[in-house]
Scaffold this active site. Structure first.
Site, PDB file in Angstrom:
ATOM      1  N   HIS A  75       9.610  -4.080 -14.432  1.00  0.00           N
ATOM      2  CA  HIS A  75      10.567  -3.125 -13.850  1.00  0.00           C
ATOM      3  C   HIS A  75       9.895  -2.304 -12.750  1.00  0.00           C
ATOM      4  CE1 HIS A  75      12.513  -3.083 -18.092  1.00  0.00           C
ATOM      5  NE2 HIS A  75      13.342  -3.748 -17.308  1.00  0.00           N
ATOM      6  N   ARG A 123      13.814 -12.958 -12.607  1.00  0.00           N
ATOM      7  CA  ARG A 123      12.589 -13.608 -13.102  1.00  0.00           C
ATOM      8  C   ARG A 123      12.692 -15.124 -13.054  1.00  0.00           C
ATOM      9  NH1 ARG A 123      12.878 -10.421 -18.630  1.00  0.00           N
ATOM     10  NH2 ARG A 123      15.020 -11.005 -18.149  1.00  0.00           N
ATOM     11  N   LYS A 160      23.141  -5.091 -26.534  1.00  0.00           N
ATOM     12  CA  LYS A 160      21.760  -4.830 -26.986  1.00  0.00           C
ATOM     13  C   LYS A 160      21.688  -3.616 -27.903  1.00  0.00           C
ATOM     14  CE  LYS A 160      19.460  -6.708 -22.880  1.00  0.00           C
ATOM     15  NZ  LYS A 160      18.713  -6.376 -21.660  1.00  0.00           N
ATOM     16  N   SER A 174      11.694  -6.367 -21.814  1.00  0.00           N
ATOM     17  CA  SER A 174      11.623  -5.264 -22.784  1.00  0.00           C
ATOM     18  C   SER A 174      11.821  -5.781 -24.195  1.00  0.00           C
ATOM     19  CB  SER A 174      12.699  -4.220 -22.470  1.00  0.00           C
ATOM     20  OG  SER A 174      12.481  -3.663 -21.212  1.00  0.00           O
TER      21      SER A 174
HETATM   22  O1  PNS Z   1      18.622  -4.320 -18.352  1.00  0.00           O
HETATM   23  P1  PNS Z   1      20.004  -4.837 -18.634  1.00  0.00           P
HETATM   24  O2  PNS Z   1      20.288  -4.790 -20.129  1.00  0.00           O
HETATM   25  O3  PNS Z   1      20.243  -6.214 -18.068  1.00  0.00           O
HETATM   26  O4  PNS Z   1      21.013  -3.824 -17.931  1.00  0.00           O
HETATM   27  C1  PNS Z   1      22.390  -4.094 -17.931  1.00  0.00           C
HETATM   28  C2  PNS Z   1      23.193  -2.892 -17.392  1.00  0.00           C
HETATM   29  C3  PNS Z   1      22.983  -1.659 -18.286  1.00  0.00           C
HETATM   30  C4  PNS Z   1      22.741  -2.567 -15.985  1.00  0.00           C
HETATM   31  C5  PNS Z   1      24.667  -3.364 -17.405  1.00  0.00           C
HETATM   32  O5  PNS Z   1      25.035  -3.738 -18.709  1.00  0.00           O
HETATM   33  C6  PNS Z   1      25.620  -2.311 -16.861  1.00  0.00           C
HETATM   34  O6  PNS Z   1      25.742  -2.137 -15.667  1.00  0.00           O
HETATM   35  N1  PNS Z   1      26.292  -1.595 -17.783  1.00  0.00           N
HETATM   36  C7  PNS Z   1      27.214  -0.540 -17.444  1.00  0.00           C
HETATM   37  C8  PNS Z   1      28.662  -0.942 -17.757  1.00  0.00           C
HETATM   38  C9  PNS Z   1      29.243  -1.813 -16.645  1.00  0.00           C
HETATM   39  O7  PNS Z   1      29.335  -1.407 -15.503  1.00  0.00           O
HETATM   40  N2  PNS Z   1      29.649  -3.022 -17.034  1.00  0.00           N
HETATM   41  C10 PNS Z   1      30.214  -3.989 -16.136  1.00  0.00           C
HETATM   42  C11 PNS Z   1      29.138  -4.855 -15.504  1.00  0.00           C
HETATM   43  S1  PNS Z   1      29.806  -6.027 -14.354  1.00  0.00           S
END
Ligand code: PNS
Length: 160
Positions: A16, A89, A40, A126
């Site tokens: 990150h 990645r 998660k 993570s």
């Molecule tokens: O590190 P991650 O788990 O891949 O992060 C994912 C995250 C938190 C960035 C994503 O789940 C997110 O944007 N969540 C907020 C809710 C949202 O906007 N959902 C629609 C995504 S298209």
């Protein structure tokens, strides 16, 4: 111009931080935003994740960390953020991230840019850090020392 690096950051890793550092060199302001991924389960509270990110980005003056709730696109609109920056990645990341980028673009027109993860961090996530640490493995090369210490403390606290 403002960019956002959103994610779960549970906990923040060198992978990150590599992406955040590179994004910070390209934009005036970067917000590292801890969001809720509905698929998660968390180890750290969102505020603890923000603390760790803040500590680990203290040398980057244009980077701040915060939490957000609700849709990422709404947070971006409220904060005047025009670009979402994500690291990739491997191919599976692209498949997952492309769909989210297209959904976010569909919702508000916000742009997403992808950066290839630096090769030395391609295997780091993570969730694997949490798993290896839970099973008493060494994660000291994958996360900053302060984060490794917090992971150990959190797991000890959970073990009672
Ligand atoms: O590190 P991650 O788990 O891949 O992060 C994912 C995250 C938190 C960035 C994503 O789940 C997110 O944007 N969540 C907020 C809710 C949202 O906007 N959902 C629609 C995504 S298209």
């Amino acid at each position: 111009m403002k960019a956002i690096c959103p994610g779960s950051f549970d906990p923040v890793t060198f992978g990150h931080l590599d992406i955040v550092t590179r994004v910070a060199s390209m934009f005036d302001e970067v917000i590292v935003a801890v969001g809720h991924n509905m698929s998660k389960n968390g180890l750290f509270l969102p505020a603890e994740r923000v603390e760790m990110i803040t500590e680990c980005t203290a040398d980057l003056p244009n980077v701040t960390a915060t939490t957000f709730s609700g849709l990422l696109v709404d947070f971006c609109r409220d904060q005047g953020i025009g670009v979402i920056a994500k690291g990739l990645r491997f191919g599976a990341d692209f498949d997952y991230e492309l769909q989210m980028a297209q959904m976010n673009g569909h919702l508000t027109g916000v742009e997403t840019i992808f950066l290839p993860t630096s090769p030395q961090w391609s295997f780091v996530s993570s969730s694997l850090v949490r798993e290896v640490a839970t099973l008493s493995g060494d994660v000291s090369a994958l996360v900053p020392d302060t984060v490794a210490a917090r992971v150990r403390a959190k797991l000890a606290e959970r073990a009672g």
